[in-house]
Design a protein around this motif. Structure first.
Motif, mmCIF file in Angstrom:
data_model
loop_
_atom_site.group_PDB
_atom_site.id
_atom_site.type_symbol
_atom_site.label_atom_id
_atom_site.label_comp_id
_atom_site.label_asym_id
_atom_site.label_seq_id
_atom_site.Cartn_x
_atom_site.Cartn_y
_atom_site.Cartn_z
ATOM 1 N N LEU A 6 0.924 -1.168 0.087
ATOM 2 C CA LEU A 6 0.039 0.142 0.106
ATOM 3 C C LEU A 6 0.788 1.235 -0.048
ATOM 4 C CD1 LEU A 6 -2.799 -0.970 2.331
ATOM 5 C CD2 LEU A 6 -3.148 -0.202 -0.045
ATOM 6 N N LEU A 16 0.999 4.355 -2.846
ATOM 7 C CA LEU A 16 0.824 5.443 -2.381
ATOM 8 C C LEU A 16 2.044 6.542 -2.944
ATOM 9 C CD1 LEU A 16 -0.963 6.984 -0.665
ATOM 10 C CD2 LEU A 16 0.575 6.927 1.289
ATOM 11 N N GLN A 31 1.578 6.865 -6.682
ATOM 12 C CA GLN A 31 0.576 7.780 -6.970
ATOM 13 C C GLN A 31 1.057 9.341 -6.905
ATOM 14 O OE1 GLN A 31 -1.468 6.978 -8.669
ATOM 15 N NE2 GLN A 31 -2.683 5.177 -8.252
ATOM 16 N N PHE A 32 1.975 9.722 -5.517
ATOM 17 C CA PHE A 32 2.429 10.833 -5.420
ATOM 18 C C PHE A 32 3.135 11.265 -6.488
ATOM 19 C CE2 PHE A 32 -0.139 10.769 -1.501
ATOM 20 C CZ PHE A 32 0.020 12.169 -1.204
ATOM 21 N N ILE A 82 1.102 12.611 -9.208
ATOM 22 C CA ILE A 82 0.400 13.662 -8.859
ATOM 23 C C ILE A 82 1.459 14.759 -9.096
ATOM 24 C CG2 ILE A 82 -0.051 15.242 -6.856
ATOM 25 C CD1 ILE A 82 -1.672 12.843 -5.825
ATOM 26 N N GLY A 117 -4.649 14.028 -11.121
ATOM 27 C CA GLY A 117 -5.025 15.375 -10.412
ATOM 28 C C GLY A 117 -6.332 15.675 -10.696
ATOM 29 N N ARG A 118 -6.722 16.888 -9.950
ATOM 30 C CA ARG A 118 -8.178 17.343 -10.276
ATOM 31 C C ARG A 118 -8.166 18.904 -10.208
ATOM 32 N NH1 ARG A 118 -11.749 15.015 -5.793
ATOM 33 N NH2 ARG A 118 -11.105 13.081 -6.774
ATOM 34 N N GLU A 134 0.919 19.392 -1.011
ATOM 35 C CA GLU A 134 0.030 19.642 -0.086
ATOM 36 C C GLU A 134 -0.945 18.573 0.050
ATOM 37 O OE1 GLU A 134 -0.736 23.153 1.225
ATOM 38 O OE2 GLU A 134 1.067 23.971 0.332
ATOM 39 N N LEU A 135 -1.325 18.488 1.304
ATOM 40 C CA LEU A 135 -2.448 17.369 1.733
ATOM 41 C C LEU A 135 -3.906 18.117 1.994
ATOM 42 C CD1 LEU A 135 -0.396 14.865 3.815
ATOM 43 C CD2 LEU A 135 -1.054 14.836 1.227
ATOM 44 N N PHE A 154 -6.799 17.032 -3.655
ATOM 45 C CA PHE A 154 -6.973 15.884 -4.298
ATOM 46 C C PHE A 154 -5.687 14.729 -3.835
ATOM 47 C CE2 PHE A 154 -5.521 13.105 -7.840
ATOM 48 C CZ PHE A 154 -6.691 12.508 -8.254
ATOM 49 N N ALA A 155 -4.608 15.183 -3.725
ATOM 50 C CA ALA A 155 -3.646 14.472 -2.950
ATOM 51 C C ALA A 155 -4.038 14.002 -1.732
ATOM 52 C CB ALA A 155 -2.343 15.131 -3.111
ATOM 53 N N GLU A 181 -6.909 13.604 -0.261
ATOM 54 C CA GLU A 181 -7.686 12.572 -0.420
ATOM 55 C C GLU A 181 -7.289 11.324 -0.745
ATOM 56 O OE1 GLU A 181 -11.177 13.566 -3.171
ATOM 57 O OE2 GLU A 181 -11.406 15.568 -2.466
ATOM 58 N N TYR A 182 -6.302 10.991 -1.823
ATOM 59 C CA TYR A 182 -5.795 9.978 -1.867
ATOM 60 C C TYR A 182 -4.844 9.302 -0.606
ATOM 61 C CZ TYR A 182 -3.580 6.145 -4.377
ATOM 62 O OH TYR A 182 -3.443 4.944 -4.874
ATOM 63 N N TYR A 183 -4.253 10.068 -0.129
ATOM 64 C CA TYR A 183 -3.608 9.776 0.985
ATOM 65 C C TYR A 183 -4.387 9.317 2.208
ATOM 66 C CZ TYR A 183 0.028 10.256 4.597
ATOM 67 O OH TYR A 183 1.084 10.015 5.768
ATOM 68 N N ASN A 223 -5.588 5.769 1.498
ATOM 69 C CA ASN A 223 -4.703 4.595 1.560
ATOM 70 C C ASN A 223 -4.285 4.564 3.063
ATOM 71 O OD1 ASN A 223 -4.748 4.442 -1.094
ATOM 72 N ND2 ASN A 223 -2.777 3.520 -0.918
ATOM 73 N N LYS A 262 -6.655 2.593 4.848
ATOM 74 C CA LYS A 262 -6.542 0.940 4.670
ATOM 75 C C LYS A 262 -5.322 0.596 5.499
ATOM 76 C CE LYS A 262 -7.618 1.114 -0.107
ATOM 77 N NZ LYS A 262 -6.964 1.116 -1.399
#
Lengths: 312, 312
Positions: free
Chosen positions: A74, A78, A81-82, A85, A91-92, B46-47, B59-60, B62-64, B67, B70
């Motif tokens: 996991l 992560l 994905q970072f 990003i 991204g969004r 930035e989180l 966005f980052a 949310e992903y963080y 995970n 989890k």
DNA sequence: AGGTCTTACGACTATCGTAATGATG
DNA sequence: CATCATTACGATAGTCGTAAGACCT
């Protein structure tokens, strides 16, 4: 970063040997030994049996290793994905704009942006200018494409383009006679004072066109008599054509509406500040994401072209 | 322990507010603030967006958070299982024993153990004594039920029960005449010297019965003539009955075989050390697991009863 | 003024590496 | 004696809490 414990335990399990594992992990062998002992102490259970043939996981150890591997997987996802990003592979971005700009300015920018960054999810928020400003402040919109003036000091912006407002005059109105030309002017002028005490067709107060119009008329010291309210400048323009009053229209709108069933448009004197600016707006407090910065760049390249209308 | 980063970020996300999260996490608010900043710096993204309404995940972020949750779940499972392990609600135990003891001594112990600790997986390894000792040293067997003597000094053991070896004599053999009784003796004795120069039926050298027999005969200074080799003491006993030689049999085996088609059994003098011990054996190096300790306890309660044979 | 997040600073604790010790074959 | 694990010890870096600063409502 992946917790050391997990890496340490799984690597020791893999090699069954602290020395080899320490070498592989680039740590001193005693450090690794101590670390494993500490982990076992903290857990209150032995993870490895120290046999003459090396370290072998106990029952507890096997369970730990199994879960540690899941967790490591996991963590690695992560990290991937970072890196995506930060490389804009995902991204969004939420773009806010007014209804008119949504159909006029946005499509070209969006096309360029999605070509360049196809993996960035784009969401478009349409609304009136003040609504979009609100969304920017709340952080629900990352970047806004709007018209000045923006009075909200929680918002910073960069100017893309300045645009004149023209006076729409019914074709039959006598003041058409008093139109004049100026040196270097792009078209005929008329004195806005001639419309004093005459009815105006206006948009709603929350709309930027209304706010700019109000300001211009204030500058001209004309006390407006609103006759009709509409949400669409195009509707206003048609009503002018039907001799129901005057209105002020941004230049690009005039050109866009075309000449069919249109009123006459006249420039007005600079002293009344008959203009607004197209701006890209951001929250002052929220730092720009990479995606926002790229959007800004693309918008700056794309938008000015839109105002170079083909001559007709 | 669950990595702080994960807890910190998810809690801040949950409250959208560093102060509240810090309170909940029992840390100073500036510490938490710094911690979040550090995590963001380390990740290079930035989180959270710091808006006027609090911190909202990017966005980052949310992903963080997704995970992180989890991972936290896996950590919690791990903790639960470790508490189960230390409460003996789960575990595994490998018990090694010889073929004979596997059918004679083990069933009762296993029954008691599994009743008491139903969640512990038990695996039984059967083999010859020396093989089981080997397995114990390698750590593949946690606990062995064996007979002494154990010469391997990598193994420690606790004695459960001492047992005499009896001389099996063909019913027709003339030395039966020379049997005698002793005060306090449980049965008839015979002088083992009478078997000097007579054939013996022996088990294989890797078997403990053979090793003990050899020792006893050495003590008696009898030079053995092996006549037959067998893996089973019961077979040996039958061959004795058929007048093919002598053999030495542990007392419990005699009783177990019953009196049908049996040779005559005689005690022999103590000076020849005609006995072995039933022991529970462990590796000296590998620390005992909880399960092993419990097994030991149950074996100590259970085994002695097995040797109180009902009188017949 | 009361709330928020961030920066500054001193104190502490955890972890590291080197070196020494112990155990094993 | 060569190899491997553990213990001892001094150095370092990360993390904490308190206090102070900055900012918004």
């Amino acid at each position: 970063m992946i917790p050391k414990e997990l890496i340490y335990v799984t690597t020791v399990a893999q090699y069954g040997n602290i020395s080899k594992a320490a070498e592989r992990l680039f740590v001193a062998q005693p450090s690794l030994s101590r670390c494993i002992l500490r982990i076992e102490r903290d857990l209150g259970a032995e993870l490895f049996k120290r046999t003459s043939e090396g370290l072998k996981p106990t029952f507890a150890g096997e369970y730990y290793i199994e879960n540690a591997n899941k967790i490591i997987r996991l963590y690695k996802e992560l990290e991937i994905q970072f890196s995506n990003i930060s490389n804009m592979h995902m991204g969004r971005l939420a773009v806010g704009t007014t209804t008119h700009l949504g159909s006029f300015a946005l499509p070209k920018i969006l096309a360029n942006f999605t070509t360049r960054f196809p993996k960035i999810e784009l969401s478009i928020v349409e609304g009136v200018s003040t609504g979009i400003e609100e969304e920017i402040l709340k952080g629900r919109v990352d970047v806004g494409i709007l018209h000045s003036p923006i009075n909200n000091h929680g918002i910073k912006y960069t100017v893309i383009h300045e645009e004149k407002f023209l006076l729409a005059v019914p074709p039959d109105d006598p003041i058409n006679e008093q139109a004049y030309f100026k040196d270097g002017g792009e078209g005929p002028y008329i004195d806005i004072q001639l419309t004093a005490d005459r009815p105006y067709i206006l948009t709603h107060t929350s709309q930027r066109t209304r706010q700019v119009t109000t300001k211009i008329l204030e500058n001209a010291k004309i006390d407006v008599k609103p006759r009709y309210l509409t949400k669409s400048i195009q509707t206003a323009s048609r009503l002018v054509r039907d001799n129901l009053g005057f209105t002020l229209v941004p230049l690009s709108y005039c050109k866009l509406f075309g000449s069919a069933y249109s009123p006459n448009y006249y420039f007005i004197e600079e002293q009344y500040q008959p203009s607004w600016e197209l701006v890209i707006a951001y929250s002052k407090d929220i730092p720009l994401s990479k995606a926002s910065k790229e959007f800004n760049k693309i918008a700056l390249e794309t938008l000015p072209q839109l105002y170079d209308f083909p001559n007709d």
